[in-house]
Write a protein that holds these residues in place. Sequence first.
Motif, PDB file in Angstrom:
ATOM      1  N   VAL A  45       0.906  -1.082   0.414  1.00  0.00           N
ATOM      2  CA  VAL A  45       0.233   0.174  -0.166  1.00  0.00           C
ATOM      3  C   VAL A  45       0.830   1.001  -0.184  1.00  0.00           C
ATOM      4  O   VAL A  45       1.689   1.266   1.178  1.00  0.00           O
ATOM      5  CB  VAL A  45      -0.639   0.086   1.185  1.00  0.00           C
ATOM      6  CG1 VAL A  45      -1.838   1.609   1.140  1.00  0.00           C
ATOM      7  CG2 VAL A  45      -2.167  -1.232   1.716  1.00  0.00           C
ATOM      8  N   LEU A  46       0.610   2.425  -1.117  1.00  0.00           N
ATOM      9  CA  LEU A  46       1.500   2.849  -1.168  1.00  0.00           C
ATOM     10  C   LEU A  46       0.542   4.642  -1.154  1.00  0.00           C
ATOM     11  O   LEU A  46      -0.148   4.834  -1.363  1.00  0.00           O
ATOM     12  CB  LEU A  46       2.251   3.380  -2.512  1.00  0.00           C
ATOM     13  CG  LEU A  46       2.980   2.542  -2.630  1.00  0.00           C
ATOM     14  CD1 LEU A  46       3.837   2.820  -3.544  1.00  0.00           C
ATOM     15  CD2 LEU A  46       3.968   2.538  -1.398  1.00  0.00           C
ATOM     16  N   GLN A  47       1.084   5.730  -0.418  1.00  0.00           N
ATOM     17  CA  GLN A  47       0.604   7.178   0.351  1.00  0.00           C
ATOM     18  C   GLN A  47      -0.030   7.728  -1.011  1.00  0.00           C
ATOM     19  O   GLN A  47       0.681   7.732  -2.498  1.00  0.00           O
ATOM     20  CB  GLN A  47       1.256   8.024   0.540  1.00  0.00           C
ATOM     21  CG  GLN A  47       1.363   7.720   1.917  1.00  0.00           C
ATOM     22  CD  GLN A  47       0.368   7.496   2.932  1.00  0.00           C
ATOM     23  OE1 GLN A  47      -0.364   8.733   2.662  1.00  0.00           O
ATOM     24  NE2 GLN A  47       0.059   6.565   3.074  1.00  0.00           N
ATOM     25  N   ALA A  48      -1.563   7.610  -1.681  1.00  0.00           N
ATOM     26  CA  ALA A  48      -1.864   7.563  -2.712  1.00  0.00           C
ATOM     27  C   ALA A  48      -1.415   9.015  -3.166  1.00  0.00           C
ATOM     28  O   ALA A  48      -1.579   9.723  -4.463  1.00  0.00           O
ATOM     29  CB  ALA A  48      -3.080   8.345  -2.257  1.00  0.00           C
ATOM     30  N   ARG A  49      -1.608  10.509  -2.721  1.00  0.00           N
ATOM     31  CA  ARG A  49      -0.974  11.394  -2.396  1.00  0.00           C
ATOM     32  C   ARG A  49      -0.031  11.143  -3.561  1.00  0.00           C
ATOM     33  O   ARG A  49       0.327  12.106  -4.404  1.00  0.00           O
ATOM     34  CB  ARG A  49      -1.320  12.339  -1.592  1.00  0.00           C
ATOM     35  CG  ARG A  49      -1.706  13.791  -2.369  1.00  0.00           C
ATOM     36  CD  ARG A  49      -1.212  15.008  -0.193  1.00  0.00           C
ATOM     37  NE  ARG A  49      -0.513  16.007  -0.602  1.00  0.00           N
ATOM     38  CZ  ARG A  49       0.496  16.012   0.908  1.00  0.00           C
ATOM     39  NH1 ARG A  49       0.352  15.176   1.472  1.00  0.00           N
ATOM     40  NH2 ARG A  49       1.704  16.639   0.988  1.00  0.00           N
ATOM     41  N   PHE A  50       1.629  10.735  -2.977  1.00  0.00           N
ATOM     42  CA  PHE A  50       2.638  11.600  -3.572  1.00  0.00           C
ATOM     43  C   PHE A  50       2.996  10.097  -4.395  1.00  0.00           C
ATOM     44  O   PHE A  50       3.362  10.383  -5.197  1.00  0.00           O
ATOM     45  CB  PHE A  50       3.427  10.458  -2.881  1.00  0.00           C
ATOM     46  CG  PHE A  50       3.787  11.742  -1.518  1.00  0.00           C
ATOM     47  CD1 PHE A  50       3.705  13.090  -1.468  1.00  0.00           C
ATOM     48  CD2 PHE A  50       3.130  11.454  -0.099  1.00  0.00           C
ATOM     49  CE1 PHE A  50       3.699  13.764  -0.125  1.00  0.00           C
ATOM     50  CE2 PHE A  50       3.507  12.465   1.167  1.00  0.00           C
ATOM     51  CZ  PHE A  50       3.550  14.059   0.861  1.00  0.00           C
ATOM     52  N   PHE A  51       2.250   9.209  -4.296  1.00  0.00           N
ATOM     53  CA  PHE A  51       2.111   8.056  -5.722  1.00  0.00           C
ATOM     54  C   PHE A  51       1.632   8.622  -7.172  1.00  0.00           C
ATOM     55  O   PHE A  51       1.956   8.402  -8.221  1.00  0.00           O
ATOM     56  CB  PHE A  51       1.659   6.842  -4.858  1.00  0.00           C
ATOM     57  CG  PHE A  51       1.794   5.624  -5.944  1.00  0.00           C
ATOM     58  CD1 PHE A  51       2.389   4.956  -6.238  1.00  0.00           C
ATOM     59  CD2 PHE A  51       0.587   5.012  -6.428  1.00  0.00           C
ATOM     60  CE1 PHE A  51       2.967   3.749  -7.675  1.00  0.00           C
ATOM     61  CE2 PHE A  51       0.319   3.399  -8.063  1.00  0.00           C
ATOM     62  CZ  PHE A  51       2.402   3.623  -8.132  1.00  0.00           C
ATOM     63  N   SER A  52       0.138   9.174  -6.666  1.00  0.00           N
ATOM     64  CA  SER A  52       0.158   9.684  -7.918  1.00  0.00           C
ATOM     65  C   SER A  52       0.603  10.388  -8.567  1.00  0.00           C
ATOM     66  O   SER A  52       0.853  10.971 -10.291  1.00  0.00           O
ATOM     67  CB  SER A  52      -1.731  10.223  -7.224  1.00  0.00           C
ATOM     68  OG  SER A  52      -1.565  11.222  -6.586  1.00  0.00           O
ATOM     69  N   GLU A  53       1.410  11.314  -8.076  1.00  0.00           N
ATOM     70  CA  GLU A  53       1.897  12.520  -8.215  1.00  0.00           C
ATOM     71  C   GLU A  53       2.937  12.313  -9.067  1.00  0.00           C
ATOM     72  O   GLU A  53       3.588  12.617  -9.810  1.00  0.00           O
ATOM     73  CB  GLU A  53       2.283  13.356  -7.209  1.00  0.00           C
ATOM     74  CG  GLU A  53       1.095  14.415  -6.980  1.00  0.00           C
ATOM     75  CD  GLU A  53       0.579  15.018  -7.874  1.00  0.00           C
ATOM     76  OE1 GLU A  53       2.163  15.994  -8.352  1.00  0.00           O
ATOM     77  OE2 GLU A  53      -0.334  15.470  -8.403  1.00  0.00           O
ATOM     78  N   ILE A  54       3.652  11.609  -8.432  1.00  0.00           N
ATOM     79  CA  ILE A  54       4.949  10.452  -9.000  1.00  0.00           C
ATOM     80  C   ILE A  54       4.323   9.851 -10.088  1.00  0.00           C
ATOM     81  O   ILE A  54       5.654  10.116 -11.335  1.00  0.00           O
ATOM     82  CB  ILE A  54       5.416   9.284  -8.217  1.00  0.00           C
ATOM     83  CG1 ILE A  54       6.117  10.829  -6.414  1.00  0.00           C
ATOM     84  CG2 ILE A  54       6.732   8.122  -7.934  1.00  0.00           C
ATOM     85  CD1 ILE A  54       6.453   9.286  -6.062  1.00  0.00           C
ATOM     86  N   VAL A  55       3.726   9.245 -10.329  1.00  0.00           N
ATOM     87  CA  VAL A  55       3.617   8.045 -11.465  1.00  0.00           C
ATOM     88  C   VAL A  55       2.818   9.614 -12.585  1.00  0.00           C
ATOM     89  O   VAL A  55       3.406   9.347 -13.524  1.00  0.00           O
ATOM     90  CB  VAL A  55       2.463   7.246 -11.562  1.00  0.00           C
ATOM     91  CG1 VAL A  55       3.027   5.897 -10.190  1.00  0.00           C
ATOM     92  CG2 VAL A  55       1.292   8.183 -10.929  1.00  0.00           C
ATOM     93  N   LYS A  56       3.164   9.950 -12.371  1.00  0.00           N
ATOM     94  CA  LYS A  56       2.488  11.350 -13.421  1.00  0.00           C
ATOM     95  C   LYS A  56       3.557  12.128 -14.287  1.00  0.00           C
ATOM     96  O   LYS A  56       3.416  12.239 -15.415  1.00  0.00           O
ATOM     97  CB  LYS A  56       1.176  12.891 -12.747  1.00  0.00           C
ATOM     98  CG  LYS A  56      -0.114  12.357 -13.645  1.00  0.00           C
ATOM     99  CD  LYS A  56      -1.088  13.548 -12.998  1.00  0.00           C
ATOM    100  CE  LYS A  56      -1.472  13.062 -11.771  1.00  0.00           C
ATOM    101  NZ  LYS A  56      -2.011  14.218 -10.984  1.00  0.00           N
ATOM    102  N   LYS A  57       4.518  12.110 -13.327  1.00  0.00           N
ATOM    103  CA  LYS A  57       5.125  13.004 -13.821  1.00  0.00           C
ATOM    104  C   LYS A  57       6.874  12.097 -13.805  1.00  0.00           C
ATOM    105  O   LYS A  57       8.105  12.173 -14.327  1.00  0.00           O
ATOM    106  CB  LYS A  57       5.941  14.057 -12.700  1.00  0.00           C
ATOM    107  CG  LYS A  57       5.270  15.180 -12.119  1.00  0.00           C
ATOM    108  CD  LYS A  57       5.113  16.547 -11.026  1.00  0.00           C
ATOM    109  CE  LYS A  57       4.653  16.915 -11.543  1.00  0.00           C
ATOM    110  NZ  LYS A  57       4.484  18.466 -10.314  1.00  0.00           N
ATOM    111  N   LEU A  58       6.875  11.082 -13.927  1.00  0.00           N
ATOM    112  CA  LEU A  58       7.995  10.476 -14.220  1.00  0.00           C
ATOM    113  C   LEU A  58       8.413  10.322 -15.874  1.00  0.00           C
ATOM    114  O   LEU A  58       7.636  10.479 -16.698  1.00  0.00           O
ATOM    115  CB  LEU A  58       7.437   8.511 -14.128  1.00  0.00           C
ATOM    116  CG  LEU A  58       6.843   8.138 -12.886  1.00  0.00           C
ATOM    117  CD1 LEU A  58       7.170   6.667 -12.578  1.00  0.00           C
ATOM    118  CD2 LEU A  58       8.710   8.119 -11.744  1.00  0.00           C
TER     119      LEU A  58
END
Lengths: 378, 378
Positions: free
Chosen positions: A76-89
């Motif tokens: 389980v990963l923090q949704a807020r950070f995980f979603s921002e990260i994957v968008k900007k990879l």
Amino acid sequence: MKFVIQKDRLVQSVQDVMKAVSSRTTIPILTGIKIVATEEGVTLTGSDSDISIESFIPTEENGKEIVEIKQTGSIVLQARFFSEIVKKLPKESVEIEVLGHHMTVIRSGKAEFNLNGLDAEEYPHLPQVEEHNSFRVPTDLLKTMIRQTVFSVSTSETRPILTGVNWKLENRELICIATDSHRLALRKAKIETDTDSSYNVVIPGKSLNELSKILADTSDEIEIVITESQVLFKAENLLFFSRLLDGNYPDTTRLIPAESKTDMVLNTKEFLQAIDRASLLAKEGRNNVVKFSTLEEGIVEVSSNTPEIGKVIEEVQTQEITGEELKISFSAKYMMDALKALEGTEIKISFTGAMRPFLIRTPEDDSILQLILPVRTY
Amino acid sequence: MKFVIQKDRLVQSVQDVMKAVSSRTTIPILTGIKIVATEEGVTLTGSDSDISIESFIPTEENGKEIVEIKQTGSIVLQARFFSEIVKKLPKESVEIEVLGHHMTVIRSGKAEFNLNGLDAEEYPHLPQVEEHNSFRVPTDLLKTMIRQTVFSVSTSETRPILTGVNWKLENRELICIATDSHRLALRKAKIETDTDSSYNVVIPGKSLNELSKILADTSDEIEIVITESQVLFKAENLLFFSRLLDGNYPDTTRLIPAESKTDMVLNTKEFLQAIDRASLLAKEGRNNVVKFSTLEEGIVEVSSNTPEIGKVIEEVQTQEITGEELKISFSAKYMMDALKALEGTEIKISFTGAMRPFLIRTPEDDSILQLILPVRTY
């Protein structure tokens, strides 16, 4: 857990399940997204305990590899950070690997993220929904039915049952009704079902709004499973669960007048714009009440007057008008909402006197109906 | 006052002058728009007493009638209502007429509004700006110069002078400087002027932002008139007045290091995206501080570490690097702002050690410069 996945598919799935994730939850693990990798693919889950969304990304689609599973597992990963990260990879593919102590590495090109994860075993289980009773609706029809009713739900928690939309399935017809006790929206449609089961449930308006945002505009059918406390919408690679509201929905059939005293047909757009303008100067906080009255020669007048600001008078030519003269007042906001929900270039309004609810419909179409209670100002 | 006017032109002018109208004003009449009709056309004025905007609509343009003046005169109408009304009028032409007691009628098609107006004589007079000293700048260059500097103004009122942009005109060169004392943006350009006058003024950042929104993207020149307390921008049919800030702007020239110890050239977009990702996990409220260090083989590393969330490491290949090894920390936000302000695919960064301000420039272009003060974390 270790897999390599196409970034755009991961971004889309994360965005879908994020619709269910709330930052204001009393269950800390629900601020995360659960990721499960099996031999078949990767499943993402988001939930705020009212709504749960599960998005599945298969390893392969149309012969094209989307995910390469290197080791199954879950995190389980923090949704807020995980979603921002994957968008900007930076690159088109992403590697996600769980190391010891739930530490998760996300790699793409020369970018490397280490995120503290949580044990997926601690993530709440999704509701168990038995599927022997289900029916199907084309996705675009479902979205239309939601759009045409959900705006009328109550936003007040005074009567919680009214914050939901009443869904009734009877004789292979689905009827959706929403009312905040000042107005009512009703939409019905024939649907396909294998059983003759009937249902009468109330789905939270918020759930339907979120569902509508996720569903693609497609005529593909969506499967709907209703149980005592849950409804499940099953689209391709997507499961959307919502709890149902407890309690009995009021019987609204007797609210709808069977007779009318004044009937008229109007051009939808022209009438909508006239109402919009007439409400500009109407006092706020009262849902912008406007006055409406019939004049000579098939003309109707919409007006409002706020002495400290000014007044406005709009004249609209009806296409057809029959019955008694009329003076009535109503909320411009409710009228505009109703007109926007109706399809077609013309609408028909049927009044039963200045103090009675009135109906707005599409002429020659009884599948949709909007009802508004007038305001006493005359 | 009575005239008939093309709706689209009226809407555009109202939208322009609305930029100066504030609902939070201590002078009630300034919540209105002043409308003056003369034989030449209609002039609209909006003002919040810091900024004033005047938009002129001529009776005729390119042989086409835009306004038909039936009776000259003037009125002040509530900006909020007037702007909403004109936008939503049904027909392409609008008639505006002042009756007795400042009552104003707005007619279009079958829509008729009556608005309570105010006496235009009570509207404050615009500043008198003498025009013997002026210079000209192409509008698109002016917008670029504003965009490249204004983001660096201070948002804090601790030192009010820093909320403005310092404009200096010397030797037919315009220099714009903004700093919030943590970073600085400088942009200069040769300009055309009839005089050899020099100026040194401070224009509120807010005024420049509003001006930028109104000006069209055109290479047409705009005339700029500077007086002791006001600046006036004159475009076609548009006057934009702003007060100047009182006080002396700090001398920033000695802030800019003349020498450097580490220089590098980077791909702007690649570096911007790496900084953006590296800042994702950086703590909020500290302007997202990231660490930056040189590695072997021309690689630089951008990283951040927030123990409770996780860490991120980004590697970026420089195009060129010379001088000493370096470890430094800086605000990711300031760096991203600076990179976005610079044009071109490559940028050059010049460091003078971990504790000294560093410069970001476009290689081979000394017209623009961004400076950032590092943060002490190493």
